[in-house]
Design a protein around this motif. Structure first.
Motif, PDB file in Angstrom:
ATOM      1  N   MET A   1       0.830  -1.206   0.000  1.00  0.00           N
ATOM      2  CA  MET A   1       0.000   0.000   0.000  1.00  0.00           C
ATOM      3  C   MET A   1       0.864   1.256   0.000  1.00  0.00           C
ATOM      4  N   VAL A   2       1.769   1.349   0.987  1.00  0.00           N
ATOM      5  CA  VAL A   2       2.659   2.510   1.061  1.00  0.00           C
ATOM      6  C   VAL A   2       3.625   2.515  -0.104  1.00  0.00           C
ATOM      7  N   ARG A   3       4.082   1.314  -0.520  1.00  0.00           N
ATOM      8  CA  ARG A   3       4.986   1.234  -1.680  1.00  0.00           C
ATOM      9  C   ARG A   3       4.309   1.798  -2.915  1.00  0.00           C
ATOM     10  N   ARG A   4       3.018   1.459  -3.106  1.00  0.00           N
ATOM     11  CA  ARG A   4       2.298   2.004  -4.254  1.00  0.00           C
ATOM     12  C   ARG A   4       2.221   3.519  -4.158  1.00  0.00           C
ATOM     13  N   ALA A   5       2.027   4.012  -2.935  1.00  0.00           N
ATOM     14  CA  ALA A   5       1.955   5.466  -2.742  1.00  0.00           C
ATOM     15  C   ALA A   5       3.254   6.127  -3.156  1.00  0.00           C
ATOM     16  N   LEU A   6       4.373   5.518  -2.785  1.00  0.00           N
ATOM     17  CA  LEU A   6       5.673   6.077  -3.135  1.00  0.00           C
ATOM     18  C   LEU A   6       5.874   6.082  -4.645  1.00  0.00           C
ATOM     19  N   LEU A   7       5.497   4.998  -5.288  1.00  0.00           N
ATOM     20  CA  LEU A   7       5.725   4.884  -6.726  1.00  0.00           C
ATOM     21  C   LEU A   7       4.863   5.863  -7.522  1.00  0.00           C
ATOM     22  N   LYS A   8       3.671   6.145  -7.012  1.00  0.00           N
ATOM     23  CA  LYS A   8       2.757   6.985  -7.763  1.00  0.00           C
ATOM     24  C   LYS A   8       3.022   8.476  -7.576  1.00  0.00           C
ATOM     25  N   LEU A   9       3.692   8.837  -6.467  1.00  0.00           N
ATOM     26  CA  LEU A   9       3.998  10.245  -6.263  1.00  0.00           C
ATOM     27  C   LEU A   9       5.143  10.669  -7.167  1.00  0.00           C
ATOM     28  N   SER A  10       5.084  11.884  -7.656  1.00  0.00           N
ATOM     29  CA  SER A  10       6.137  12.367  -8.534  1.00  0.00           C
ATOM     30  C   SER A  10       6.549  13.758  -8.102  1.00  0.00           C
ATOM     31  N   LYS A 157     -17.982   5.291   0.841  1.00  0.00           N
ATOM     32  CA  LYS A 157     -16.670   4.831   0.370  1.00  0.00           C
ATOM     33  C   LYS A 157     -15.747   6.036   0.299  1.00  0.00           C
ATOM     34  N   VAL A 158     -14.447   5.782   0.207  1.00  0.00           N
ATOM     35  CA  VAL A 158     -13.454   6.855   0.247  1.00  0.00           C
ATOM     36  C   VAL A 158     -13.715   7.907  -0.826  1.00  0.00           C
ATOM     37  N   GLU A 159     -14.082   7.480  -2.019  1.00  0.00           N
ATOM     38  CA  GLU A 159     -14.297   8.416  -3.123  1.00  0.00           C
ATOM     39  C   GLU A 159     -15.378   9.458  -2.815  1.00  0.00           C
ATOM     40  N   ASP A 160     -16.292   9.129  -1.904  1.00  0.00           N
ATOM     41  CA  ASP A 160     -17.388  10.040  -1.568  1.00  0.00           C
ATOM     42  C   ASP A 160     -16.923  11.262  -0.778  1.00  0.00           C
ATOM     43  N   ILE A 161     -15.669  11.256  -0.309  1.00  0.00           N
ATOM     44  CA  ILE A 161     -15.133  12.404   0.424  1.00  0.00           C
ATOM     45  C   ILE A 161     -14.958  13.613  -0.496  1.00  0.00           C
ATOM     46  N   LYS A 162     -14.833  13.366  -1.782  1.00  0.00           N
ATOM     47  CA  LYS A 162     -14.619  14.454  -2.742  1.00  0.00           C
ATOM     48  C   LYS A 162     -15.710  15.513  -2.595  1.00  0.00           C
ATOM     49  N   GLY A 163     -15.265  16.768  -2.492  1.00  0.00           N
ATOM     50  CA  GLY A 163     -16.188  17.888  -2.371  1.00  0.00           C
ATOM     51  C   GLY A 163     -16.685  18.158  -0.965  1.00  0.00           C
ATOM     52  N   LYS A 164     -16.225  17.354  -0.002  1.00  0.00           N
ATOM     53  CA  LYS A 164     -16.681  17.519   1.381  1.00  0.00           C
ATOM     54  C   LYS A 164     -15.514  17.907   2.288  1.00  0.00           C
ATOM     55  N   LYS A 165     -15.794  18.071   3.572  1.00  0.00           N
ATOM     56  CA  LYS A 165     -14.764  18.334   4.562  1.00  0.00           C
ATOM     57  C   LYS A 165     -14.229  17.026   5.114  1.00  0.00           C
ATOM     58  N   LEU A 184      -4.569   8.814   0.101  1.00  0.00           N
ATOM     59  CA  LEU A 184      -5.674   9.428  -0.644  1.00  0.00           C
ATOM     60  C   LEU A 184      -5.211   9.911  -2.014  1.00  0.00           C
ATOM     61  N   LYS A 185      -4.009  10.485  -2.076  1.00  0.00           N
ATOM     62  CA  LYS A 185      -3.507  10.984  -3.355  1.00  0.00           C
ATOM     63  C   LYS A 185      -3.123   9.842  -4.280  1.00  0.00           C
ATOM     64  N   ALA A 186      -2.388   8.840  -3.753  1.00  0.00           N
ATOM     65  CA  ALA A 186      -1.869   7.777  -4.601  1.00  0.00           C
ATOM     66  C   ALA A 186      -2.932   6.786  -5.040  1.00  0.00           C
ATOM     67  N   GLU A 187      -3.836   6.436  -4.137  1.00  0.00           N
ATOM     68  CA  GLU A 187      -4.794   5.369  -4.447  1.00  0.00           C
ATOM     69  C   GLU A 187      -6.139   5.875  -4.949  1.00  0.00           C
TER      70      GLU A 187
END
Length: 320
Positions: A1-10, A157-165, A184-187
């Motif tokens: 999970m964290v490894r994917r986060a590292l790989l996806k950040l640029s 679900k996590v995606e529902d946070i978009k547009g909210k606090k 949240l950013k990577a996944e």
């Protein structure tokens, strides 16, 4: 999970942070510290005149909603430390991670428990030497970051946070800010300030209460804190709903400031490892989240995953 986060950040900042953290981790230590043995924490000064031997040891536990409650929880342990060290030990109720780190950096704090996310900054900026962590009887330790909401919030679900606090605790917190930000950013492609509005509660207790009372539609929290709050009947289990659970992270690390006299350092370690949990207020409180003993750890190995998350977020350990 964290490894994917590292790989996806640029980006240059993330790359430089990763290179710094992994090619030469000791470079993160403040210039006033030395690390000759490569364990990533500050060495005790070899010059005895630079070592301290305070008559009163000041102890602080990581910031919580009601410090008075935890002053009572820790009282029996601190009396035990007094007997082992021969020193008076005083509980210092800190109000924030930044205040706790600054107190140790300024020489006003000698023994402490720093939470997961602030531990690296305390090590690198304040000379904190962590050596123990709370664990269960079988040696299991750690907690998970969970993203919680309340029933009927419209978030399932996590995606529902978009547009909210979404509530975070503080920028130095692992589960309260750094880990969820990277995940949240990577996944999910969600960035604070762009895809949702971040708000800061200051403490995990505040975030959990805020969601339970419907002040925040969502929050990222350490589930060990939530479990203890449920056990104390501060909130009801049905007031919150978890929509994300992370891998396991180390919990609060305990230790001392680097420039204590070596003999005093050993006595402090002895106090932790000889404390009798049975019948103590410490066990009554922390057994609610599974902890019943202190076990040895090292910052270098046990905080490796946290340093990776910090690298992914471009976090600097420089003193400000």
């Amino acid at each position: 999970m964290v490894r994917r986060a590292l790989l996806k950040l640029s980006g240059v900042a993330a790359v430089l942070a990763t290179v710094l953290a992994w090619s030469n981790p000791a470079a993160a230590l403040d210039s006033r510290f030395k690390d000759e043995n490569g364990d990533l924490v500050a060495d005790t000064p070899t010059d005895p005149s630079q070592q301290i031997d305070p008559s009163t040891l000041i102890f602080a536990y990581t910031p919580v909603e009601d410090p008075a409650v935890y002053a009572k929880v820790w009282d029996g342990f601190l009396r035990h430390m007094e007997k082992v060290t021969g020193k008076k030990v005083q509980f210092f109720p800190v109000q924030s991670n930044a205040a706790q780190i600054e107190a140790m950096r300024a020489g006003r704090l000698h023994v402490a428990g720093f939470n997961t996310g602030s531990n690296p900054l305390a090590v690198n900026c304040a000379g904190f030497v962590s050596f123990t962590i709370m664990a269960s009887k079988d040696g299991h330790f750690g907690y998970e970051m969970e993203i919680i909401t309340y029933p009927g919030s419209g978030i399932t679900k996590v995606e529902d946070i978009k547009g909210k606090k979404m509530a975070f605790t503080s920028q130095t917190s692992n589960s309260g800010f750094k880990a969820p930000s990277a995940i949240l950013k990577a996944e999910y492609g969600l960035e604070a300030g762009k895809d949702f509005e971040p708000v800061f509660s200051g403490k995990h207790d505040n975030s959990i209460l805020g969601v339970a009372n419907k002040d925040y539609p969502a929050a990222s929290i350490a589930n060990s804190v939530m479990h203890r709050m449920i056990a104390r009947d501060v909130i009801k289990p049905d007031q919150v709903v978890s929509i994300y659970k992370s891998q396991t992270f180390p919990t609060t690390g305990f230790g001392y400031v680097y420039n204590l006299k070596p003999a005093l350092q050993e006595k402090i370690k002895e106090a932790f490892f000889t404390f009798n949990w049975e019948g103590s207020a410490l066990k009554e409180e922390f057994a609610r989240s599974g902890e019943e003993q202190f076990i040895p750890i090292t910052y270098k190995s046990h905080w490796e995953v946290i340093r990776k998350i910090d690298a992914a977020n471009g976090v600097s350990y420089a003193c400000k």
